[in-house]
Scaffold this motif. Structure first.
Motif, PDB file in Angstrom:
ATOM      1  N   LEU A  84     -47.335  15.840  44.128  1.00 27.52           N
ATOM      2  CA  LEU A  84     -46.355  15.107  44.924  1.00 27.52           C
ATOM      3  C   LEU A  84     -45.591  14.100  44.084  1.00 27.52           C
ATOM      4  N   ARG A  85     -46.277  13.506  43.094  1.00 22.28           N
ATOM      5  CA  ARG A  85     -45.603  12.540  42.235  1.00 22.28           C
ATOM      6  C   ARG A  85     -44.489  13.209  41.430  1.00 22.28           C
ATOM      7  N   LYS A  86     -44.701  14.467  41.045  1.00 20.28           N
ATOM      8  CA  LYS A  86     -43.681  15.180  40.281  1.00 20.28           C
ATOM      9  C   LYS A  86     -42.434  15.461  41.119  1.00 20.28           C
TER      10      LYS A  86
ATOM     11  N   LEU B 274     -40.894  13.246  42.984  1.00 18.19           N
ATOM     12  CA  LEU B 274     -40.120  12.045  43.279  1.00 18.19           C
ATOM     13  C   LEU B 274     -38.657  12.193  42.862  1.00 18.19           C
ATOM     14  N   GLY B 275     -38.421  12.796  41.670  1.00 13.89           N
ATOM     15  CA  GLY B 275     -37.044  12.975  41.229  1.00 13.89           C
ATOM     16  C   GLY B 275     -36.267  13.871  42.159  1.00 13.89           C
ATOM     17  N   GLY B 276     -36.877  15.002  42.551  1.00 11.25           N
ATOM     18  CA  GLY B 276     -36.207  15.895  43.479  1.00 11.25           C
ATOM     19  C   GLY B 276     -35.995  15.250  44.832  1.00 11.25           C
ATOM     20  N   TYR B 277     -36.926  14.354  45.210  1.00  9.01           N
ATOM     21  CA  TYR B 277     -36.792  13.650  46.487  1.00  9.01           C
ATOM     22  C   TYR B 277     -35.531  12.788  46.499  1.00  9.01           C
ATOM     23  N   LEU B 278     -35.329  12.027  45.395  1.00  5.52           N
ATOM     24  CA  LEU B 278     -34.152  11.174  45.311  1.00  5.52           C
ATOM     25  C   LEU B 278     -32.864  11.974  45.222  1.00  5.52           C
ATOM     26  N   LEU B 279     -32.934  13.147  44.542  1.00  8.92           N
ATOM     27  CA  LEU B 279     -31.731  13.952  44.327  1.00  8.92           C
ATOM     28  C   LEU B 279     -31.489  14.971  45.423  1.00  8.92           C
TER      29      LEU B 279
ATOM     30  N   HIS C 227     -46.954  10.594  52.052  1.00  9.03           N
ATOM     31  CA  HIS C 227     -47.732  10.170  50.884  1.00  9.03           C
ATOM     32  C   HIS C 227     -47.295   8.778  50.404  1.00  9.03           C
ATOM     33  N   LEU C 228     -46.007   8.509  50.442  1.00  3.65           N
ATOM     34  CA  LEU C 228     -45.489   7.235  49.953  1.00  3.65           C
ATOM     35  C   LEU C 228     -45.955   6.051  50.796  1.00  3.65           C
ATOM     36  N   LEU C 229     -46.263   6.307  52.042  1.00  5.60           N
ATOM     37  CA  LEU C 229     -46.735   5.219  52.909  1.00  5.60           C
ATOM     38  C   LEU C 229     -48.075   4.665  52.466  1.00  5.60           C
ATOM     39  N   HIS C 230     -48.857   5.460  51.692  1.00  2.00           N
ATOM     40  CA  HIS C 230     -50.219   5.053  51.322  1.00  2.00           C
ATOM     41  C   HIS C 230     -50.423   4.990  49.822  1.00  2.00           C
TER      42      HIS C 230
ATOM     43  N   ASP D 236     -48.678   3.461  43.683  1.00  3.75           N
ATOM     44  CA  ASP D 236     -48.121   3.912  42.404  1.00  3.75           C
ATOM     45  C   ASP D 236     -46.841   4.710  42.613  1.00  3.75           C
ATOM     46  N   CYS D 237     -46.862   5.619  43.559  1.00  2.00           N
ATOM     47  CA  CYS D 237     -45.675   6.436  43.795  1.00  2.00           C
ATOM     48  C   CYS D 237     -44.527   5.599  44.361  1.00  2.00           C
ATOM     49  N   ARG D 238     -44.855   4.621  45.211  1.00  2.00           N
ATOM     50  CA  ARG D 238     -43.795   3.764  45.730  1.00  2.00           C
ATOM     51  C   ARG D 238     -43.169   2.943  44.614  1.00  2.00           C
ATOM     52  N   ALA D 239     -44.021   2.427  43.690  1.00  2.00           N
ATOM     53  CA  ALA D 239     -43.491   1.660  42.574  1.00  2.00           C
ATOM     54  C   ALA D 239     -42.588   2.519  41.707  1.00  2.00           C
ATOM     55  N   GLU D 240     -43.024   3.757  41.440  1.00  2.00           N
ATOM     56  CA  GLU D 240     -42.201   4.641  40.612  1.00  2.00           C
ATOM     57  C   GLU D 240     -40.910   5.012  41.333  1.00  2.00           C
TER      58      GLU D 240
END
Length: 232
Positions: free
Chosen positions: A8-10, A12-17, A31-34, A37-41
């Protein structure tokens, strides 16, 4: 479909784009709600889409129609993340204060005294300031007069305060309160007019120190002494 943290962390870029399908977008939202680390990234990567859009030579990313998160959605997520971090810091601060208070209460209940290492001995207790000296003197009427009452003298740093409570004043007013020293000097402490009843309660003051006062007298307008209160 991605379910593990690293997978899921991988995304993040596709999520933003906007390169995720609906299923992965929803899973990453959850996943980001909990995941701190992923929220910070995600917050660090937040400016990337805007930077990419500012590069005119860069081709637009391939975006599946209707799947890219909107700017409002991204900002809302970041705002929630910041709010959750603030709440977490407040919770940690509250827990720390509660723990410190519990330790302090326990120490007090056990009679524990905490001192600094360089404090070899406790400072001597400060003396409680004593009340100013208070002297009460009773008036003796002058020969042929009938004045009665008392004078309450309170020592001050600047001299003495005098509270008079007298009755049966005769003669012409205004009346004067006189403070006499042992060396014969005198100061006027108060002056007041006559009353229908002949009674008066007056407060006066003198620069003479209480220890040096030998007598307090009340005189009428002509200077006749109506009564004298002598200090022993």
């Amino acid at each position: 479909m991605s379910t593990g943290h690293d997978d899921l962390r991988k995304l993040l870029g596709g999520y933003l784009l906007g390169g995720l399908d609906d299923a992965d977008t929803d899973r990453l939202d959850a996943h980001l709600l909990h995941c701190d680390d992923c929220r910070a990234e995600l917050e660090q990567l937040g400016p990337v889409p805007e930077l990419l859009r500012s590069l005119e030579a860069s081709p637009p990313p391939a975006v599946a129609p209707g799947t890219r998160p909107s700017a409002v959605r991204i900002e809302g997520l970041l705002a929630r993340m910041r709010a959750e971090r603030a709440r977490e810091r407040r919770r940690l601060s509250t827990r720390w204060l509660a723990a410190a208070a519990a330790v302090l209460v326990a120490a007090i209940s056990l009679g524990v005294v905490v001192t600094r290492d360089d404090d070899r001995s406790a400072p001597p207790p400060q003396a409680v300031p004593s009340r100013p000296p208070l002297v009460t003197a009773v008036f003796e009427p002058a020969s042929g007069g009938g004045m009665t009452g008392e004078a309450v003298l309170t020592g001050k740093t600047w001299g003495v305060s005098i509270d008079l409570n007298v009755s049966r004043l005769t003669g012409r007013g205004p009346f004067v309160c006189q403070v006499h020293e042992a060396d014969g000097s005198m100061e006027q402490a108060a002056i007041w007019g006559p009353t229908p009843s002949g009674n008066a309660k007056v407060t006066g003051a003198s620069s003479i120190q209480l220890r040096d006062v030998r007598a307090v007298a009340v005189a009428d307008k002509e200077g006749h002494v109506l009564g004298t209160a002598r200090l022993k």
